[in-house]
Design an enzyme around this catalytic site. Sequence first.
Site, PDB file in Angstrom:
ATOM      1  N   SER A 211      47.185  67.902  18.022  1.00 44.29           N
ATOM      2  CA  SER A 211      47.815  69.223  18.023  1.00 44.29           C
ATOM      3  C   SER A 211      46.852  70.305  18.485  1.00 44.29           C
ATOM      4  O   SER A 211      45.645  70.236  18.214  1.00 44.29           O
ATOM      5  CB  SER A 211      48.301  69.558  16.611  1.00 44.29           C
ATOM      6  OG  SER A 211      48.728  70.902  16.531  1.00 44.29           O
TER       7      SER A 211
ATOM      8  N   LYS B   2      64.160  70.424  12.054  1.00 45.45           N
ATOM      9  CA  LYS B   2      62.864  70.995  11.679  1.00 45.45           C
ATOM     10  C   LYS B   2      62.990  72.322  10.936  1.00 45.45           C
ATOM     11  O   LYS B   2      62.017  72.817  10.377  1.00 45.45           O
ATOM     12  CB  LYS B   2      61.987  71.177  12.923  1.00 45.45           C
ATOM     13  CG  LYS B   2      61.530  69.861  13.525  1.00 45.45           C
ATOM     14  CD  LYS B   2      60.819  70.054  14.858  1.00 45.45           C
ATOM     15  CE  LYS B   2      59.492  70.783  14.730  1.00 45.45           C
ATOM     16  NZ  LYS B   2      58.454  69.971  14.077  1.00 45.45           N
TER      17      LYS B   2
ATOM     18  N   GLY C 101      54.557  60.188  14.320  1.00 44.39           N
ATOM     19  CA  GLY C 101      54.866  60.560  12.946  1.00 44.39           C
ATOM     20  C   GLY C 101      53.777  61.411  12.320  1.00 44.39           C
ATOM     21  O   GLY C 101      52.593  61.075  12.395  1.00 44.39           O
TER      22      GLY C 101
ATOM     23  N   TYR D  58      46.938  71.395   8.044  1.00 46.60           N
ATOM     24  CA  TYR D  58      47.585  70.612   9.099  1.00 46.60           C
ATOM     25  C   TYR D  58      46.634  70.445  10.283  1.00 46.60           C
ATOM     26  O   TYR D  58      46.388  69.331  10.753  1.00 46.60           O
ATOM     27  CB  TYR D  58      48.881  71.285   9.552  1.00 46.60           C
ATOM     28  CG  TYR D  58      49.402  70.727  10.855  1.00 46.60           C
ATOM     29  CD1 TYR D  58      49.946  69.449  10.914  1.00 46.60           C
ATOM     30  CD2 TYR D  58      49.337  71.475  12.034  1.00 46.60           C
ATOM     31  CE1 TYR D  58      50.405  68.921  12.123  1.00 46.60           C
ATOM     32  CE2 TYR D  58      49.805  70.957  13.227  1.00 46.60           C
ATOM     33  CZ  TYR D  58      50.329  69.690  13.272  1.00 46.60           C
ATOM     34  OH  TYR D  58      50.775  69.173  14.457  1.00 46.60           O
TER      35      TYR D  58
ATOM     36  N   TYR E 143      47.694  83.231  12.455  1.00 46.40           N
ATOM     37  CA  TYR E 143      48.654  83.213  13.551  1.00 46.40           C
ATOM     38  C   TYR E 143      47.949  83.105  14.893  1.00 46.40           C
ATOM     39  O   TYR E 143      47.027  83.873  15.191  1.00 46.40           O
ATOM     40  CB  TYR E 143      49.487  84.497  13.496  1.00 46.40           C
ATOM     41  CG  TYR E 143      50.585  84.586  14.524  1.00 46.40           C
ATOM     42  CD1 TYR E 143      51.762  83.889  14.369  1.00 46.40           C
ATOM     43  CD2 TYR E 143      50.437  85.402  15.655  1.00 46.40           C
ATOM     44  CE1 TYR E 143      52.787  83.992  15.308  1.00 46.40           C
ATOM     45  CE2 TYR E 143      51.446  85.508  16.595  1.00 46.40           C
ATOM     46  CZ  TYR E 143      52.616  84.804  16.415  1.00 46.40           C
ATOM     47  OH  TYR E 143      53.610  84.903  17.349  1.00 46.40           O
TER      48      TYR E 143
ATOM     49  N   ASN F 261      49.261  61.714   4.712  1.00 47.97           N
ATOM     50  CA  ASN F 261      50.319  61.503   5.689  1.00 47.97           C
ATOM     51  C   ASN F 261      49.807  61.532   7.126  1.00 47.97           C
ATOM     52  O   ASN F 261      50.233  60.738   7.965  1.00 47.97           O
ATOM     53  CB  ASN F 261      51.407  62.563   5.504  1.00 47.97           C
ATOM     54  CG  ASN F 261      52.689  62.219   6.238  1.00 47.97           C
ATOM     55  OD1 ASN F 261      53.371  61.270   5.886  1.00 47.97           O
ATOM     56  ND2 ASN F 261      52.995  62.972   7.268  1.00 47.97           N
TER      57      ASN F 261
END
Length: 329
Positions: free
Chosen positions: A115, A176, A75, A138, A290, A91
Amino acid sequence: MIVVTGAAGFIGSNNVKALNERGMTDVVAVDNLTKADKFRNLADCEIADYIDKHDFVDMVRAGRLPRPEVVFHQGACSDTMETDGRYMMENNYRYSLALLRWCQEQRVPFIYASSAAVYGLGPEFIEGRDHERPLNVYGYSKFLFDQIVRRELGGLKAPVVGLRYFNVYGPREAHKGRMASVAFHHYNQFRADGRVRLFEGSHGYADGEQSRDFIHVDDVVRVNLHFWDRPVPGIYNLGTGRAQTFNDVALSVVNTLRALDGQRPLLLPEAVQQGSVEYVAFPDALKGKYQAYTEASVERLRAGGYEAPFRAVEQGVAEYVRWLQQPAE
C-alpha cells in the site's frame, strides 16, 4: 489451481473475474465472509472452491493444501482508521508472512498487495526506505511485511512481487462502506442529493485541490497478471504516476451523470455555482493523518517491464459511473 486471497473483496474479486476472462476457472477463493454481503462480488465469477481464511491458514500450516500455480494475496484489513493494532498485525503481517514462507517452500510465485500508506505524508513516493514513514498501524503492517520481503529478495526460491496500491477505485467496492473510493461516494451523493461534497482547502491546497494518484481497479489487476506472466521480483508502486485533484474526480462523476441525462458538461466554477459541487470543513479527526498529496513514482514499475498506459481520472471514473448505473441483475 490458482489461489486468490481476499477473493470476495474489492480487488480480489476483480482479480478472480480477470482470471475467468482468461478462461481460468480453477480458482480457489479465500476470504472471511463474516460480512456476508461480500458474496455478491463473486456471484458472477467461476471458482473451483471457496475456503474460509482461517481454515486456509490452518491448511497451509498443516501442509494439507495442494501446490497452486500462483498465489495472488489480496486479503487484508484495509481500514486506515482501525485502532486494534493486534488485529491489524495478525491479519496483515502474520497472515502474509505465513503465506510467503509456504510459497517459498512450495516454489510458488507470490504476488501480494502492499500500500501507498507506507509513505505516510510523503512528499516523495519512491520505493526506498528513506521515503517510508507510515501514519497508522495499517500502513505499518504493510511496511513491516515489505521489509521482510526486501531482505529475502536475494535468495528467493520462487518470485515474490509486492505492489503498493495507491488510490484504487472501480467496480465491486460497495461493501467497503466508508472505506470505499471517493468516486463511489461522490456517485452516491450526487444520486441522492444532486451534489458532491469535498473538503475545503487544507495543507496549503485550495478547496478540493488536494490531490491523489487515483487508479482504476482494472489497471491494478492487469499489473498483477503481468507479473504472473513475466515475474520480476521486487516491490513496486502501483499508481498512474499522475496526481489528480479531488475536484477532477467530482467533476468527472457529475459530468458523466449529466451526459447520461442528456445534459452538457460543466466547468468546475459552474458546478460550484450551481451547487453540484460543495465544499465542507476539513474534519478535526483527520488532522495529521491525511495524505493531501500522493503521486506514485512508476520508474521501477516501468523498468520491471510493465509498459501499458493507465486510465486518467476522466476516463476511468466515467467508465465506473456507467458501470454503477447498470441495473442490478
